[in-house]
Design a protein around this motif. Structure first.
Motif, PDB file in Angstrom:
ATOM      1  N   GLY A 271       4.405   3.622   2.807  1.00  0.00           N
ATOM      2  CA  GLY A 271       5.602   3.905   2.342  1.00  0.00           C
ATOM      3  C   GLY A 271       6.051   4.113   3.611  1.00  0.00           C
ATOM      4  N   ILE A 272       6.379   4.594   4.444  1.00  0.00           N
ATOM      5  CA  ILE A 272       7.008   4.696   5.549  1.00  0.00           C
ATOM      6  C   ILE A 272       7.736   3.523   6.514  1.00  0.00           C
ATOM      7  CG2 ILE A 272       6.937   5.323   8.114  1.00  0.00           C
ATOM      8  CD1 ILE A 272       4.903   7.030   7.584  1.00  0.00           C
ATOM      9  N   ARG A 323       9.380   9.206  -0.045  1.00  0.00           N
ATOM     10  CA  ARG A 323       8.502   7.717   0.035  1.00  0.00           C
ATOM     11  C   ARG A 323       7.868   7.389  -1.667  1.00  0.00           C
ATOM     12  NH1 ARG A 323       3.624   8.536   1.252  1.00  0.00           N
ATOM     13  NH2 ARG A 323       3.317  10.639   2.262  1.00  0.00           N
ATOM     14  N   GLY A 327       8.460   3.787  -2.636  1.00  0.00           N
ATOM     15  CA  GLY A 327       8.040   3.396  -1.790  1.00  0.00           C
ATOM     16  C   GLY A 327       7.600   1.765  -2.977  1.00  0.00           C
TER      17      GLY A 327
END
Length: 357
Positions: A271-272, A323, A327
């Motif tokens: 997600g990051i 996120r 995502g």
């Protein structure tokens, strides 16, 4: 004492009449009644003007009332102010100015323009000096001692931070556009931690984020009531923390289009990585999200100083909600999978027009 708080929308003559009838005549009536009842001592307190950080009205009001004079000024979280705003407030204060701040910025005008002044007195206090601070928060900050040296210095020792190991540098402060290609809400559940709802818009490879809710001690029914009062759109998908299926089900029964984020195939690191491949634009009113993203850091091995692929779990509720929202939208080629432009159009409150210009 009886007192009248000025309404900026009224004209001067109305203000004078109301001030006299309420503040003067009202106080005289209060004193007379106190004397009639045998009150022997009356304590006088001067007027305090409080301007909060949340909402369009407060932000707009701040721009208008900073020209008003005062005897004493207290700036809470001064590092969130622009220097020009502080300067305008300071020069209109007759006696004393008090500033509190978290030393989370490596570079800031406080260090350059305030602390070196000869008339500045500096006092350092931490959460451990506060007898009323909740034990849960104290424990959370104590845990930073073994997790991140920099965050421990800032929040545990009250020392100036150093900008290193930051996760996101690809962000700025921008107004939310009138139309995006895609919209979603991100929802992170909490109770002692804040429950967070972010409104997220996707436009090509840009992500726009607006903070809708950031509040602790909300039951699920409280949260649903907040969602209704904040006019959360029921036709826009809400991606929520999948670890809370019962809460998700209850919110869906209230008529909201909510589903859990797909954590099984979508890790925190993934997600990051998705968010780092985009440009993130955060609205100026998203105070808590801005605080989080400025201090969102990778864990570091204490023995080797090697940066780990895991964020520090500290004040990250807004980052989690962001996120969840986007995502699963980003494709391998770096473009968002958008089937069609949604008809829903986000319209910022008119009071924020001064900020959007």
């Amino acid at each position: 004492l009886a007192s009248y708080a000025q309404n900026e929308d009224k004209n001067v003559s109305e203000h004078e009449e109301l001030h006299w009838s309420i503040t003067v005549t009202g106080t005289q009536a209060l004193l007379a009644e106190a004397a009639r009842k045998g009150v022997k001592r009356f304590i006088f307190l001067s007027t305090v003007k409080v301007m909060g950080e949340g909402g369009a009205t407060c932000l707009d009001e701040f721009k208008r009332v900073r020209g008003r004079k005062r005897d004493i000024l207290w700036c809470n979280e001064t590092n969130e102010l622009e220097y020009d705003d502080f300067f305008q407030l300071n020069i209109r204060t007759a006696e004393e100015v008090y500033c509190d701040y978290n030393p989370s910025d490596e570079y800031h005008w406080i260090y350059e323009k305030i602390l070196p002044r000869k008339d500045c007195q500096f006092r350092k206090f931490t959460i451990f000096d506060n007898p009323y601070a909740p034990e849960g928060i104290k424990s959370e900050i104590l845990a930073l001692k073994d997790q991140d040296e920099n965050l421990w210095k800032i929040y545990g020792l009250g020392e100036r931070g150093q900008a290193k190991d930051l996760i996101f540098t690809n962000w700025d402060i921008q107004p939310f556009p009138r139309v995006c290609n895609y919209y979603r809400y991100g929802l992170d559940f909490g109770y002692n931690h804040p429950s967070v709802i972010l409104f997220v818009g996707v436009k090509e490879k840009d992500i726009y984020v607006d903070e809708i809710l950031y509040q602790t001690h909300l039951t699920n029914q409280d949260l649903i009531n907040k969602m209704l009062s904040e006019n959360i759109e029921k036709n826009v998908l809400i991606r929520a923390d999948s670890a809370e299926p019962d809460r998700i089900k209850e919110i869906s029964y209230a008529g909201f289009a909510v589903e859990g984020a797909k954590k099984s195939s979508y890790s925190v690191k993934d997600g990051i990585d998705t968010l780092k491949r985009c440009q993130i634009h955060i609205t100026a009113g998203s105070i808590n999200v801005l605080k989080e993203i400025k201090n969102y850091r990778w864990k570091k091995d204490k023995k080797t100083s090697r940066i780990l692929d895991e964020p520090i779990p500290f004040r990250d509720d807004g980052m989690d909600a962001m996120r969840y929202a986007v995502g699963d939208l980003l494709l391998d080629n770096g473009l968002f999978q958008i089937k069609a432009v949604q008809k829903f159009s986000y319209k910022p409150e008119p009071e924020l027009d001064w900020m959007l210009a």
